[in-house]
Scaffold this motif. Structure first.
Motif, PDB file in Angstrom:
ATOM      1  N   ARG A 191       0.878  -1.102   0.070  1.00 21.81           N
ATOM      2  CA  ARG A 191      -0.103   0.004  -0.048  1.00 21.81           C
ATOM      3  C   ARG A 191       0.956   1.041   0.145  1.00 21.81           C
ATOM      4  O   ARG A 191       1.828   1.229   0.672  1.00 21.81           O
ATOM      5  CB  ARG A 191      -0.924  -0.133   1.327  1.00 21.81           C
ATOM      6  N   GLN A 192       0.345   2.169  -0.557  1.00 25.89           N
ATOM      7  CA  GLN A 192       1.176   3.444  -0.757  1.00 25.89           C
ATOM      8  C   GLN A 192       0.359   4.665  -0.262  1.00 25.89           C
ATOM      9  O   GLN A 192      -0.887   4.757  -0.122  1.00 25.89           O
ATOM     10  CB  GLN A 192       1.296   3.837  -2.346  1.00 25.89           C
ATOM     11  N   ARG A 193       1.224   5.139   0.447  1.00 30.46           N
ATOM     12  CA  ARG A 193       0.520   6.642   1.121  1.00 30.46           C
ATOM     13  C   ARG A 193       1.737   7.719   1.272  1.00 30.46           C
ATOM     14  O   ARG A 193       2.580   7.433   1.666  1.00 30.46           O
ATOM     15  CB  ARG A 193       0.167   6.295   2.537  1.00 30.46           C
TER      16      ARG A 193
ATOM     17  N   HIS B 237       5.410   6.724   0.127  1.00 30.28           N
ATOM     18  CA  HIS B 237       5.963   5.760   0.748  1.00 30.28           C
ATOM     19  C   HIS B 237       5.077   4.474   0.662  1.00 30.28           C
ATOM     20  O   HIS B 237       3.683   4.241   0.690  1.00 30.28           O
ATOM     21  CB  HIS B 237       6.098   6.168   2.175  1.00 30.28           C
ATOM     22  N   TRP B 238       5.674   3.306   0.263  1.00 35.64           N
ATOM     23  CA  TRP B 238       5.036   2.033   0.497  1.00 35.64           C
ATOM     24  C   TRP B 238       5.431   1.072   1.254  1.00 35.64           C
ATOM     25  O   TRP B 238       6.438   1.202   1.937  1.00 35.64           O
ATOM     26  CB  TRP B 238       5.809   1.198  -1.112  1.00 35.64           C
TER      27      TRP B 238
ATOM     28  N   THR C 280       9.258  -1.242   3.898  1.00 31.78           N
ATOM     29  CA  THR C 280       8.562   0.093   3.428  1.00 31.78           C
ATOM     30  C   THR C 280       9.917   0.752   2.307  1.00 31.78           C
ATOM     31  O   THR C 280      10.805   0.327   2.648  1.00 31.78           O
ATOM     32  CB  THR C 280       8.632   1.136   4.709  1.00 31.78           C
TER      33      THR C 280
ATOM     34  N   SER D  55      10.529   3.941  -0.850  1.00 33.38           N
ATOM     35  CA  SER D  55      10.202   5.025  -1.762  1.00 33.38           C
ATOM     36  C   SER D  55      10.719   5.079  -2.925  1.00 33.38           C
ATOM     37  O   SER D  55      12.064   5.259  -2.884  1.00 33.38           O
ATOM     38  CB  SER D  55      10.347   6.511  -0.799  1.00 33.38           C
TER      39      SER D  55
END
Length: 693
Positions: free
Chosen positions: A231-233, A236-237, A272, A274
């Motif tokens: 998931r990306q927010r 950032h994944w 995590t 980017s």
């Protein structure tokens, strides 16, 4: 706004279908349109108005962001649709297009387009060149979803597609990558106005194979399973990846590895990262390979820096040495003494990396047994713990073994206490390595440059007395008597060469052997080269000759072997002379058998005051005896202790009555012939005159 122009033009035609004006159809030449990251060229619109409205939109050239590039011949047909002042509703939508890499594609579904630009789309797509691939595209207000379902999709066409959609570097394996096998599973991508937000993938690869030009990458009969969710927010994944390799073999130069359902390779990690920044943080990792390997830890990667691996805490909890050696270690040990081992045992290790550099490491060995198949080295019940720190002095390390051998010379139970340094190690206390009934006493040991391609080793030591009988038996040599002892000063290994800086003193046969300028190049290689000089002083001839059937000689032996060179332990050059000194008070006697064998070695004849009657004497007094050989290549230039009046050279000068002498006439002898003569003399003692030159 440019993105509303097409929708506005379509919806404006709704007024043309009212009662004020009745038309059967309408064609609009729209021309070119563009928006953020896209553009349309050669856009035309055909609208048929009547009982069943049909909308036919054609685009000559559709430019999308890379890597998709340009799509041509796009055609969108809406049949049975409804067009009013605000909405275009297409319950039956058909789409076709042409892409240089993807080929021809088509799709069916439904679409609703409103004047405000809102688009609802449900489209099922297929590609002519990709049998077994189904794609469904859902678009709604502020969100979209793309799902791909793969049913035994062939992979042969994937590398050309990747090369078409990307620009691989000249040295990238993608430029010549070949793939085979089939992939099944699904991929689902969900996003919104800010782009891709959620990705879920489950894929299986069967009957897989791959190869790259140059032979550095290859695989066959592969079976792998991949599961990925991320998931990306805010750029950032965060996600998890699970990979299982359960069948087949893979080659990544120079390592070849195989996996099986009974011993699969499995990787699981949470992460995590980017992509924009080129960073990746692995928060939890577990790597297993059957029962042979188990690694866990964390790591951080930053592709903008060199090296990319910036932080790591890795723990090798289980490492089965036979599998790890054959697969991962042996390919890198070619040309060393460790390249061909029988090995048993286990190891564990820890590695810490900080700011791109190793900062701490620990290696633990347990119940390790290794034996070189060529008989050069063996260590048994090897155990130890090596601790290293790049910034501070680590705790002391230790290493020990219950037994072993070096070139069949047996080693006993040994323990070494070591201090590892930033780029080397040193011995904390003197130690002894038992050898037969004696020992190698190591006083100092220093190793440096371990991180380089040219490590340096230096030590000083001595050999405590070893029985020559035991040493000869271990080496499968004739059973000499006496003892071997000596001092080993300033031994150094550097640049692939082992050297002794001082004089190596060996006490044997009640005399002294002094070795100078000793050099051993590539000691554990295919063809080691030994060079040096040796001086012999006051050796007891009775102790030497009493070992063989050569015949007994009493006296003392002097001599030298200078400019000696041995390649793969076979002599190719030396200047040697062995003789009894004229000075000194000692008994000088030689047996009849020894006389005969000296005649054989020298290729000469024996003579005295008489001939046949000498056979009744078991031994004779002598004045001096000796023989010299200057070896060059395969030919030995022979000489004795003095010139003989007959033109030969004296090998033996007699003394007293009866006086016996041996004169040699052979000046040049093939080295292999001389060795055969000596072997025959040692084994049988029988007279053999040999050929003369």
């Amino acid at each position: 706004m440019p993105r509303l122009r097409l929708a506005t033009l379509i919806l404006l035609t709704a007024g043309l279908s009212g009662p004020a004006l009745a038309l059967d159809g309408l064609r609009l030449g729209i021309g070119d349109l563009q928006g953020d990251g896209w553009s349309l060229e050669g856009v035309t619109l055909d609208l048929s108005l009547g009982q069943r409205d049909t909308l036919d939109l054609q685009v000559a050239r559709f430019q999308l962001p890379e890597p998709l590039g340009t799509v041509r011949q796009v055609r969108l047909q809406c049949q049975g649709g409804r067009l009013d002042n605000l909405t275009l509703d297409c319950p039956r939508l058909e789409v076709t297009w042409q892409h240089p890499a993807l080929g021809r594609g088509s799709g069916t579904g439904r679409m609703t387009l409103r004047l405000d630009g809102r688009l609802d789309l449900d489209l099922a797509l297929s590609l002519e060149a990709w049998d077994g691939v189904g794609i469904r595209l859902l678009l709604g207000p502020g969100q979209w979803q793309a799902t791909a379902t793969l049913q035994a999709m062939p992979l042969q066409g994937l590398p050309p597609l990747l090369r078409a959609l990307t620009t691989p570097a000249p040295d990238s394996p993608l430029r010549d990558l070949l793939l085979q096998g089939t992939v099944s599973g699904h991929l689902q991508a969900t996003g919104g106005d800010e782009g891709l937000a959620h990705l879920v993938t489950q894929l299986t690869w069967r009957d897989g194979a791959f190869s790259a030009a140059g032979g550095t990458l290859a695989g066959e009969e592969l079976a792998t399973d991949l599961a990925l969710e991320a998931r990306q927010r805010a750029g950032h994944w965060r996600g998890r990846l699970d990979l299982t390799w359960s069948e087949g073999g893979s080659y990544l130069h120079p390592v070849y590895a195989e996996s099986s359902p009974q011993a699969p390779a499995q990787l699981g990690l949470t992460f995590t990262g980017s992509p924009q920044r080129g960073t990746l943080q692995v928060d939890q990792m577990a790597l297993t390979w059957g029962e042979a390997l188990r690694v866990a830890g964390t790591l951080a990667v930053d592709t903008r820096q060199t090296p990319p691996l910036r932080e790591a805490d890795l723990h090798l909890d289980q490492g089965h040495l036979p599998t790890l050696y054959d697969t991962f270690l042996r390919p890198f040990l070619h040309g060393t003494v460790l390249e061909d081992l029988d090995i048993l045992g286990d190891l564990s290790a820890q590695l810490q990396v900080r700011e791109g550099r190793p900062s701490q490491a620990t290696l633990t060995l347990a119940d390790v047994h290794l034996d070189d198949r060529r008989g050069r080295l063996g260590l048994y019940d090897l155990e130890g713990r090596l601790q290293w720190n790049g910034a501070h002095t680590p705790p002391a390390s230790h290493l020990g073994f219950a037994g072993g051998h070096v070139y069949r010379i047996p080693l006993g139970d040994s323990r070494l206490s070591l201090q590892l340094e930033r780029d080397g190690l040193h011995l904390l206390a003197p130690t002894q390595i038992p050898i037969l009934d004696g020992a190698l006493a190591v006083e100092t040991l220093q190793v440096g440059g371990l991180a380089s391609d040219d490590p340096v080793l230096a030590f000083d030591g001595r050999i405590t007395p070893i029985a020559m009988e035991l040493l000869a038996a271990a080496l499968d040599r004739p059973l000499f008597t006496g003892t071997l002892a000596g001092v080993i000063p300033q031994v150094r290994y550097e640049g692939g060469e082992l050297s002794v800086g001082g004089r190596l003193l060996i006490h044997a046969f009640d005399g002294l052997i002094m070795v100078r300028n000793l050099r051993l190049q590539d000691p554990f290689g295919v063809a080691p080269v030994l060079s040096g000089d040796m001086d012999i002083s006051h050796l007891d001839l009775a102790a030497i000759t009493g070992t063989f059937a050569f015949g007994k000689i009493e006296g003392r032996l002097q001599g030298h072997v200078h400019d000696m060179v041995l390649v793969n332990w076979q002599p190719v050059r030396f200047d040697a002379a062995l003789y009894t000194p004229l000075e000194g008070r000692f008994r000088r006697r030689i047996s009849q058998r020894a006389v005969d064998n000296l005649v054989s070695l020298g290729g000469g004849v024996g003579g005295a005051l008489g001939t046949g009657f000498l056979r009744v004497f078991e031994s004779f007094a002598y004045h001096q005896l000796g023989l010299s050989c200057s070896l060059r290549g395969d030919v030995c230039q022979m000489s004795g202790v003095a010139p003989a009046p007959s033109g030969g050279y004296f090998i033996l000068q007699g003394s007293g009555v009866p006086r016996i002498q041996v004169v040699g006439f052979t000046r040049q002898v093939a080295w292999r012939d001389l060795v055969q003569r000596l072997a025959a003399a040692v084994q049988s003692g029988e007279h053999n005159t040999g050929d003369t030159d």
